[in-house]
Scaffold this active site. Structure first.
Site, PDB file in Angstrom:
ATOM      1  N   LYS A  75       0.838  -1.232  -0.127  1.00 28.34           N
ATOM      2  CA  LYS A  75       0.085  -0.035   0.114  1.00 28.34           C
ATOM      3  C   LYS A  75       0.801   1.249  -0.093  1.00 28.34           C
ATOM      4  O   LYS A  75       0.549   2.109  -0.638  1.00 28.34           O
ATOM      5  CB  LYS A  75      -1.044  -0.097   1.294  1.00 28.34           C
ATOM      6  N   LYS A 121       0.944  11.561   6.016  1.00 29.83           N
ATOM      7  CA  LYS A 121       0.935  10.072   6.957  1.00 29.83           C
ATOM      8  C   LYS A 121       1.699   8.985   5.744  1.00 29.83           C
ATOM      9  O   LYS A 121       2.738   8.227   6.424  1.00 29.83           O
ATOM     10  CB  LYS A 121      -0.128   9.587   7.454  1.00 29.83           C
TER      11      LYS A 121
HETATM   12  P1  NAD Z   1     -11.816   9.694   7.883  1.00 36.54           P
HETATM   13  O1  NAD Z   1     -10.948  10.596   8.796  1.00 36.54           O
HETATM   14  O2  NAD Z   1     -12.705  10.308   6.960  1.00 36.54           O
HETATM   15  O3  NAD Z   1     -12.452   8.633   8.709  1.00 36.54           O
HETATM   16  C1  NAD Z   1     -11.962   8.139  10.042  1.00 36.54           C
HETATM   17  C2  NAD Z   1     -13.119   7.786  10.720  1.00 36.54           C
HETATM   18  O4  NAD Z   1     -12.563   7.156  12.169  1.00 36.54           O
HETATM   19  C3  NAD Z   1     -13.987   9.022  11.299  1.00 36.54           C
HETATM   20  O5  NAD Z   1     -15.343   8.752  10.943  1.00 36.54           O
HETATM   21  C4  NAD Z   1     -13.388   9.267  12.706  1.00 36.54           C
HETATM   22  O6  NAD Z   1     -14.663   9.601  13.465  1.00 36.54           O
HETATM   23  C5  NAD Z   1     -13.534   7.866  13.149  1.00 36.54           C
HETATM   24  N1  NAD Z   1     -12.880   7.541  14.436  1.00 36.54           N
HETATM   25  C6  NAD Z   1     -11.376   8.360  14.877  1.00 36.54           C
HETATM   26  N2  NAD Z   1     -11.192   8.256  16.091  1.00 36.54           N
HETATM   27  C7  NAD Z   1     -12.040   6.982  16.437  1.00 36.54           C
HETATM   28  C8  NAD Z   1     -11.951   6.264  17.426  1.00 36.54           C
HETATM   29  N3  NAD Z   1     -11.164   6.451  18.587  1.00 36.54           N
HETATM   30  N4  NAD Z   1     -12.821   5.365  17.427  1.00 36.54           N
HETATM   31  C9  NAD Z   1     -13.760   5.130  16.350  1.00 36.54           C
HETATM   32  N5  NAD Z   1     -13.753   5.765  15.296  1.00 36.54           N
HETATM   33  C10 NAD Z   1     -12.716   6.620  15.371  1.00 36.54           C
HETATM   34  O7  NAD Z   1     -10.458   8.768   7.229  1.00 36.54           O
HETATM   35  P2  NAD Z   1     -10.487   8.260   5.793  1.00 36.54           P
HETATM   36  O8  NAD Z   1     -10.247   8.872   4.537  1.00 36.54           O
HETATM   37  O9  NAD Z   1     -11.878   7.444   5.843  1.00 36.54           O
HETATM   38  O10 NAD Z   1      -9.282   7.104   5.987  1.00 36.54           O
HETATM   39  C11 NAD Z   1      -9.454   5.924   6.912  1.00 36.54           C
HETATM   40  C12 NAD Z   1      -8.183   5.028   6.456  1.00 36.54           C
HETATM   41  O11 NAD Z   1      -8.163   4.529   5.152  1.00 36.54           O
HETATM   42  C13 NAD Z   1      -7.007   5.846   6.802  1.00 36.54           C
HETATM   43  O12 NAD Z   1      -5.846   5.179   7.380  1.00 36.54           O
HETATM   44  C14 NAD Z   1      -6.623   6.235   5.257  1.00 36.54           C
HETATM   45  O13 NAD Z   1      -5.171   6.523   5.050  1.00 36.54           O
HETATM   46  C15 NAD Z   1      -7.132   4.986   4.419  1.00 36.54           C
HETATM   47  N6  NAD Z   1      -7.303   5.269   2.927  1.00 36.54           N
HETATM   48  C16 NAD Z   1      -8.104   6.477   2.762  1.00 36.54           C
HETATM   49  C17 NAD Z   1      -8.516   6.718   1.582  1.00 36.54           C
HETATM   50  C18 NAD Z   1      -9.113   8.021   1.076  1.00 36.54           C
HETATM   51  O14 NAD Z   1      -9.221   8.165  -0.232  1.00 36.54           O
HETATM   52  N7  NAD Z   1      -9.723   8.699   1.826  1.00 36.54           N
HETATM   53  C19 NAD Z   1      -8.013   6.019   0.526  1.00 36.54           C
HETATM   54  C20 NAD Z   1      -7.327   4.746   0.624  1.00 36.54           C
HETATM   55  C21 NAD Z   1      -7.044   4.353   2.105  1.00 36.54           C
END
Ligand code: NAD
Length: 305
Positions: free
Chosen positions: A176, A245
């Site tokens: 990744k 990150k």
């Molecule tokens: P985001 O910030 O939109 O979502 C994260 C969620 O986790 C939020 O809803 C937040 O409220 C929740 N959260 C925070 N602390 C928490 C806790 N202690 N307990 C429970 N829930 C909690 O992030 P995202 O963009 O959805 O990304 C999530 C993961 O996926 C990351 O690791 C990111 O690197 C990866 N990712 C993101 C994308 C993208 O395009 N957005 C693509 C591939 C991978």
């Protein structure tokens, strides 16, 4: 030959930009979900679709054997898994599937801690953005024990194409990071290339068309620029903090492996500056504004201010 889809009880923690559409797809595919997020507005739409609401990660892990998570930072991943109120304290959990990008070191650390409680860690970071998560066209990279992966493969296939990377914890994370480094590099490089053209008098929309018909084409030129940069909406759905990150984790991983990382270092620098100037919550397309400011031009359909 008959092949029946196995409907599972699945816990889902972290229903943000990615987790939200992924959890929705699981429900639509017939799986039963138990959800948890620290934000109420994140769980509400899924509860409306029939998901059960849990009160903590441990509560999720009390109710189901299979728990997935999509969380924004390494600290939060560690807290939700092995911290106070974490899934490690759950009574029913057997496997934890991490859809977050954590890097291989944190993945291995969490895997070792969970193993002590006989909970198997399966790494399953994804690529393809919110669009891919919504349509079910993500690249799903999986590492962990083969027998465990076999049990959850059908559920993961709801997200997109599943690639089994290896058995060792963290291998899928390395995959990744390699992928996201390339995506981050394309964004940084395309921003510089287009800013250069605009300053020389070229039309950025024409530039993007040419690049997409030529050898410079990347996900930056055929996705991010036409969708969120040329129209100047800057709302692609991935936070600057998350891109930073990923690039930082990749650079650290390359250094730890003694692999040349000069390009990674330069790209990391660009994301650090973007993060410092526009904030971690900004959409990662903000990197274009960072370059524009220094170039003294605006890249977009309303290019003259
Ligand atoms: P985001 O910030 O939109 O979502 C994260 C969620 O986790 C939020 O809803 C937040 O409220 C929740 N959260 C925070 N602390 C928490 C806790 N202690 N307990 C429970 N829930 C909690 O992030 P995202 O963009 O959805 O990304 C999530 C993961 O996926 C990351 O690791 C990111 O690197 C990866 N990712 C993101 C994308 C993208 O395009 N957005 C693509 C591939 C991978």
């Amino acid at each position: 030959e008959q092949r029946s889809t196995r409907f599972m009880d699945i816990g889902f923690i972290g229903l943000g930009n990615m987790g939200q559409p992924m959890a929705r797809r699981l429900i639509q595919a017939g799986h039963k979900l138990v959800v948890y997020d620290t934000r109420n507005d994140a769980v509400a739409p899924l509860v409306a679709m029939g998901a059960q609401l849990a009160s903590s990660p441990a509560d999720v892990a009390d109710r189901v054997e299979t728990v997935m998570a999509s969380l924004p930072s390494l600290q939060i991943s560690e807290k939700v898994t092995t911290g106070e109120g974490g899934v490690i304290h759950g009574k029913r959990i057997k496997r934890f599937i991490d859809l977050s990008t954590t890097g291989s070191r944190v993945a291995a650390k969490i895997a070792a801690a969970l193993a002590k409680k006989n909970i198997v860690q399966i790494d399953s970071p994804v690529s393809g953005g919110v669009g891919g998560a919504t349509k079910g066209t993500l690249a799903v990279m999986v590492s962990g024990p083969k027998a465990e992966i076999d049990l959850v493969k059908d559920a993961l296939a709801v997200f997109g194409k599943v690639f089994v990377i290896g058995e060792k914890p963290g291998m899928a994370q390395t995959m990744k990071l390699a992928n996201n480094f390339l995506s981050a590099t394309a964004m940084a490089a395309t921003s510089e290339a287009v800013a250069m053209g605009v300053k020389a008098g070229l039309d950025p929309a024409v530039m993007i068309d040419v690049i997409n018909a030529g050898s410079g084409r990347t996900t930056a030129s055929d996705g991010k620029f036409p969708q969120a940069i040329l129209p100047r909406t800057f709302n692609y759905g991935f936070a600057t903090a998350l891109m930073l990150k990923d690039v930082r984790l990749c650079f650290d991983e390359a250094k730890a492996l003694n692999v040349p990382s000069a390009v990674m270092n330069a790209v990391l620098d660009q994301w650090e500056t973007t993060n410092a100037e526009y904030g971690g919550d900004s959409d990662f397309t903000a990197i274009v504004k960072m370059i524009e400011k220094r170039a003294g031009v605006i890249v977009g359909t309303e290019k003259k201010r």
